[in-house]
Design a protein around this motif. Structure first.
Motif, short mmCIF file in Angstrom:
data_model
loop_
_atom_site.label_atom_id
_atom_site.label_comp_id
_atom_site.label_asym_id
_atom_site.label_seq_id
_atom_site.Cartn_x
_atom_site.Cartn_y
_atom_site.Cartn_z
N TRP A 146 0.83 -1.21 0.00
CA TRP A 146 0.00 0.00 0.00
C TRP A 146 0.86 1.26 0.00
N VAL A 147 1.89 1.28 0.82
CA VAL A 147 2.79 2.44 0.86
C VAL A 147 3.47 2.63 -0.49
N ALA A 148 3.80 1.53 -1.15
CA ALA A 148 4.50 1.60 -2.43
C ALA A 148 3.65 2.24 -3.52
N THR A 149 2.32 2.16 -3.40
CA THR A 149 1.47 2.71 -4.45
C THR A 149 1.56 4.22 -4.54
N VAL B 172 -9.61 3.07 7.18
CA VAL B 172 -8.91 3.38 8.43
C VAL B 172 -7.79 4.35 8.12
N SER B 173 -7.38 5.06 9.13
CA SER B 173 -6.26 5.96 8.98
C SER B 173 -5.03 5.30 9.57
N TYR B 174 -4.22 4.69 8.73
CA TYR B 174 -2.99 4.06 9.22
C TYR B 174 -2.01 5.10 9.75
N ARG B 175 -2.07 6.30 9.24
CA ARG B 175 -1.12 7.32 9.70
C ARG B 175 -1.36 7.68 11.15
N GLU B 176 -2.57 7.47 11.66
CA GLU B 176 -2.84 7.75 13.06
C GLU B 176 -2.78 6.50 13.92
N ALA B 177 -2.85 5.31 13.33
CA ALA B 177 -2.99 4.10 14.12
C ALA B 177 -1.76 3.20 14.10
N TYR B 178 -1.08 3.07 12.97
CA TYR B 178 -0.02 2.08 12.87
C TYR B 178 1.25 2.76 12.37
N PRO B 179 2.38 2.51 13.03
CA PRO B 179 3.62 3.16 12.58
C PRO B 179 4.08 2.62 11.23
N LEU B 180 4.33 3.52 10.29
CA LEU B 180 4.65 3.12 8.93
C LEU B 180 6.08 3.44 8.53
N ALA B 181 6.93 3.84 9.47
CA ALA B 181 8.31 4.16 9.11
C ALA B 181 9.02 2.96 8.50
N ALA B 182 8.79 1.77 9.06
CA ALA B 182 9.43 0.58 8.51
C ALA B 182 8.95 0.30 7.09
N THR C 129 11.24 0.30 3.84
CA THR C 129 11.25 -0.89 2.98
C THR C 129 11.08 -0.51 1.51
N VAL C 130 10.14 0.37 1.23
CA VAL C 130 9.93 0.79 -0.16
C VAL C 130 11.16 1.54 -0.67
N ALA C 131 11.74 2.39 0.17
CA ALA C 131 12.96 3.11 -0.22
C ALA C 131 14.10 2.13 -0.48
N ALA C 132 14.24 1.10 0.36
CA ALA C 132 15.30 0.10 0.16
C ALA C 132 15.06 -0.70 -1.11
N GLN D 78 13.10 -7.67 3.53
CA GLN D 78 14.15 -8.51 4.10
C GLN D 78 15.36 -7.68 4.51
N VAL D 79 15.75 -6.75 3.66
CA VAL D 79 16.90 -5.90 3.97
C VAL D 79 16.64 -5.08 5.22
N ILE D 80 15.46 -4.48 5.32
CA ILE D 80 15.14 -3.66 6.49
C ILE D 80 15.03 -4.52 7.74
N GLN D 81 14.38 -5.68 7.63
CA GLN D 81 14.25 -6.54 8.81
C GLN D 81 15.62 -7.01 9.30
N PHE D 82 16.52 -7.29 8.37
CA PHE D 82 17.87 -7.69 8.77
C PHE D 82 18.63 -6.52 9.38
N ALA D 83 18.51 -5.34 8.78
CA ALA D 83 19.35 -4.20 9.17
C ALA D 83 18.95 -3.57 10.50
N LEU D 84 17.72 -3.73 10.93
CA LEU D 84 17.28 -3.06 12.15
C LEU D 84 18.01 -3.53 13.40
N MET D 85 18.21 -4.81 13.54
CA MET D 85 18.87 -5.31 14.76
C MET D 85 20.34 -4.88 14.83
N PRO D 86 21.16 -5.09 13.78
CA PRO D 86 22.53 -4.61 13.90
C PRO D 86 22.63 -3.09 14.03
N SER D 87 21.71 -2.36 13.41
CA SER D 87 21.74 -0.90 13.56
C SER D 87 21.45 -0.50 15.00
N THR D 88 20.49 -1.15 15.61
CA THR D 88 20.19 -0.87 17.02
C THR D 88 21.34 -1.29 17.91
#
Length: 146
Positions: free
Chosen positions: A51-54, A70-80, A84-87, A100-110
């Motif tokens: 949806w974000v990619a559209t 629904v308003s995802y911008r008010e209810a669910y965090p969409l930064a990931a 993901t779309v940017a990656a 996959q890239v974002i899910q992998f990168a978040l833990m080592p980045s943290t």
């Protein structure tokens, strides 16, 4: 020690810590990169990413195709999802590959941020490496961090 030498030593320590963290992250989670996303909410997140990619990089306020709107911008965090779309654009992959890239990168980045806190604020670089590695040993973080 001069200020420049201390800065250079800090950069070297950061590079060594980053190398250790990336190697440990790869050993612990290579499956994410080769076999696909982990976690039981993967289809939901892939739906959000699609949806974000559209309308990337913009995002409409209202998503009319879910639950009568629904308003995802008010209810669910969409930064990931945005990352993901940017990656996926940056690495020329499909959306699941970007996820996959974002899910992998978040833990080592943290973990690298945890190391930086211990090194620069607490002046304990070895404790920072230990904290980063111990942080990545928790399996739930790999699938729930996003």
């Amino acid at each position: 020690m001069t200020r420049g030498a201390a800065l250079g030593l800090g950069v070297v320590r950061l590079a060594i810590a980053a190398a250790i963290i990336v190697v440990v992250a790869y050993v612990l989670s290579w499956q994410i990169l080769w076999e696909g996303m982990a976690g039981n909410e993967t289809p939901f997140h892939l739906h959000l990413i699609d949806w974000v990619a559209t309308s990337f990089p913009n995002l409409p306020w209202w998503y009319q195709w879910d639950g009568m709107g629904v308003s995802y911008r008010e209810a669910y965090p969409l930064a990931a999802s945005w990352l993901t779309v940017a990656a996926s654009h940056a690495f020329s992959t499909n959306l699941a590959g970007g996820a996959q890239v974002i899910q992998f990168a978040l833990m080592p980045s943290t973990a690298l941020g945890l190391y930086a806190f211990f090194d620069w604020r607490r002046r304990r670089p070895l404790a920072g490496v230990a904290a980063a590695v111990l942080f990545m040993l928790s399996p739930i973080g790999w699938v729930e961090w996003v």
